[in-house]
Design a protein around this motif. Structure first.
Motif, short mmCIF file in Angstrom:
data_model
loop_
_atom_site.label_atom_id
_atom_site.label_comp_id
_atom_site.label_asym_id
_atom_site.label_seq_id
_atom_site.Cartn_x
_atom_site.Cartn_y
_atom_site.Cartn_z
N ALA A 118 6.82 9.26 6.44
CA ALA A 118 8.19 8.96 6.03
C ALA A 118 9.19 9.44 7.06
O ALA A 118 10.20 8.78 7.33
N SER A 119 8.93 10.60 7.67
CA SER A 119 9.90 11.15 8.62
C SER A 119 9.96 10.36 9.92
O SER A 119 10.98 10.35 10.60
N ARG A 120 8.88 9.68 10.28
CA ARG A 120 8.85 8.94 11.55
C ARG A 120 9.14 7.45 11.37
O ARG A 120 9.67 6.81 12.27
N THR A 121 8.78 6.89 10.24
CA THR A 121 8.92 5.44 10.06
C THR A 121 10.03 5.06 9.10
O THR A 121 10.44 3.90 9.07
N HIS A 122 10.49 6.02 8.28
CA HIS A 122 11.53 5.77 7.28
C HIS A 122 11.13 4.66 6.30
O HIS A 122 11.97 3.96 5.76
N SER A 123 9.82 4.52 6.11
CA SER A 123 9.29 3.55 5.16
C SER A 123 8.91 4.25 3.87
O SER A 123 8.76 5.48 3.82
N HIS A 124 8.73 3.45 2.82
CA HIS A 124 8.28 4.05 1.57
C HIS A 124 6.80 4.40 1.67
O HIS A 124 6.00 3.62 2.20
N VAL A 125 6.43 5.56 1.16
CA VAL A 125 5.05 6.03 1.23
C VAL A 125 4.57 6.41 -0.17
O VAL A 125 5.26 7.13 -0.90
N THR A 126 3.41 5.91 -0.53
CA THR A 126 2.69 6.39 -1.71
C THR A 126 1.43 7.08 -1.20
O THR A 126 0.68 6.49 -0.41
N ALA A 127 1.21 8.32 -1.61
CA ALA A 127 0.05 9.08 -1.13
C ALA A 127 -0.71 9.63 -2.32
O ALA A 127 -0.14 10.31 -3.18
N ILE A 128 -2.01 9.31 -2.39
CA ILE A 128 -2.84 9.79 -3.49
C ILE A 128 -4.05 10.52 -2.95
O ILE A 128 -4.56 10.22 -1.87
N ALA A 129 -4.50 11.50 -3.73
CA ALA A 129 -5.79 12.14 -3.49
C ALA A 129 -6.73 11.65 -4.58
O ALA A 129 -6.35 11.62 -5.76
N VAL A 130 -7.93 11.25 -4.21
CA VAL A 130 -8.90 10.72 -5.16
C VAL A 130 -10.04 11.72 -5.32
O VAL A 130 -10.68 12.11 -4.33
N GLY A 131 -10.26 12.17 -6.54
CA GLY A 131 -11.37 13.08 -6.84
C GLY A 131 -12.39 12.40 -7.73
O GLY A 131 -12.13 11.33 -8.29
N PRO A 132 -13.57 12.99 -7.89
CA PRO A 132 -14.63 12.35 -8.68
C PRO A 132 -14.24 12.15 -10.14
O PRO A 132 -13.43 12.90 -10.70
N GLU A 133 -14.83 11.13 -10.74
CA GLU A 133 -14.65 10.91 -12.18
C GLU A 133 -15.14 12.15 -12.92
O GLU A 133 -16.16 12.73 -12.59
#
Length: 386
Positions: free
Chosen positions: A318-333
């Protein structure tokens, strides 16, 4: 989390497939190659010699002169003398097999390091020594011949290190098999690679979700860390595209930007490195979806480390591109029972289970082509989090 690639377009070249097979094979060979000599002259000492009698012509008689042959060829008195003399040669079977082994080993190394430059780091000295030995006598003058099954049995009986050499030859013979044979043999899930299989499984979920949402999936080459191009391109019916990067540190030079991490750590005497998310999707309008995989049965590890990394990647992008960012961490079921999201200045941050990826992908791909998430999409994310 299986992903069938039957509907995935692929523009892998034959060299791409071969390089991937060689990369896998080099890993398989490491425990054997590391036991080989690290000096070229050591191979000369290890090659047993055989004593052969050869015909020769000399200007003076010797103990091996054949007087009848001399008289027939040169008359009497003769001007030259025909005889036989003893000569020492390297064992033919071992020499030709060793030359073949060294040439194929060098071929595998060259191809594997083209994909991953440090692929030979643990066995570089041994392969360098083998290449030097192959360019010197007695190996330089013998043809490279792949030994057959019975020849391998004879090589094993020659003692140390020929038993190791025969095992290497046996593995190198896999080069004549289909490349998928190599991959299949190395994919038995053990503790050392389960995290990687989880990573690949999440990639499969992302690609499967894209296909189910009407996107065409095209593979751009072997999946490799830090590459300077996306591993996949997703295309919709309207011509929109989404680049999917695997271990995405290579996206910084691809965008013509220096990694913020590299800038912040420039005062430390380390080789410049760039942080890269496990998976990163970039829409044609510039919006990002970061997917970080956290394989652990420890909920605290998944939550804490997953959140830290998701926020870090979102902040950098976000700081370099000024684009919208969605960030997720995926853990086991089971470790992650349901998805949770929060909004920060740098974007939308969340932790979810693999079964939630399809909905995350649907919301990401459905976002309007703008730098901010719409209120409607925001409500759907919140519903997913609830």
């Amino acid at each position: 989390m299986a992903f069938s690639d039957e509907e995935t377009l692929s523009n892998w070249s034959a060299a791409d497939i071969e390089a991937r097979a060689h990369r896998i094979l080099l890993e398989r060979l490491k425990p054997l190659v590391v036991l080989l000599p690290t000096r070229a002259d050591r191979w000369t000492d290890l090659l047993p010699a055989v004593r052969l009698h050869e015909a020769a012509v000399s200007v003076a008689p010797t103990s091996g002169t054949s007087w009848p042959d001399t008289r027939i060829r040169f008359g009497w008195p003769p001007t030259e003398f025909v005889g036989r003399h003893a000569a020492r040669h390297a064992d033919s079977l071992l020499a030709t097999a060793l030359r073949w082994t060294f040439e194929r080993l060098a071929e595998v190394r060259a191809s594997a390091t083209a994909v991953y430059p440090e692929a030979d780091a643990a066995i570089r000295q041994q392969i360098d020594a083998a290449c030097r030995a192959a360019s010197r006598q007695p190996l330089a003058s013998v043809p490279p011949i792949r030994p057959g099954r019975h020849d391998l049995m004879a090589i094993r009986r020659a003692g140390t290190p020929w038993g190791i050499v025969s095992e290497i030859i046996n593995d190198l013979a896999l080069l004549d098999a289909h490349p998928y044979v190599l991959a299949t043999e190395l994919l038995a899930p053990d503790d050392g690679i389960r995290w990687r299989l989880f990573h690949l499984g999440v990639l499969g979920e992302v690609l499967q979700a894209a296909r189910q949402l009407g996107y065409q999936v095209r593979s751009c080459g072997p999946v490799r860390p830090g590459g300077r191009r996306p591993s996949f391109v997703l295309s919709d019916a309207d011509g929109g595209t989404v680049d999917l990067w695997f271990e995405a540190s290579g996206i910084w030079p691809a965008m013509g930007l220096r990694s913020p991490y590299a800038e912040a750590t420039s005062g430390i005497a380390l080789k410049e490195r760039m942080l890269g998310a496990d998976l990163l999707l970039r829409r044609s309008d510039g919006a990002f979806l970061v997917v970080e995989c956290k394989y652990s049965s420890n909920p605290d590890f998944v939550a804490r480390n997953g959140y830290y990394q998701a926020v870090t990647y979102a902040a950098e992008l976000a700081s370099r591109t000024h684009s919208h960012v969605t960030a997720i961490a995926v853990g086991p079921e089971g470790v992650v029972s349901r998805a949770g999201f929060t909004d920060l200045n740098v974007g939308r941050i969340g932790i979810c289970q693999p079964s939630a990826i399809r909905e995350v992908m649907r919301l990401f791909l459905a976002q309007p082509h703008s730098t901010a998430i719409s209120s409607a999409a925001g409500k759907r994310f919140q519903t997913l989090g609830d």
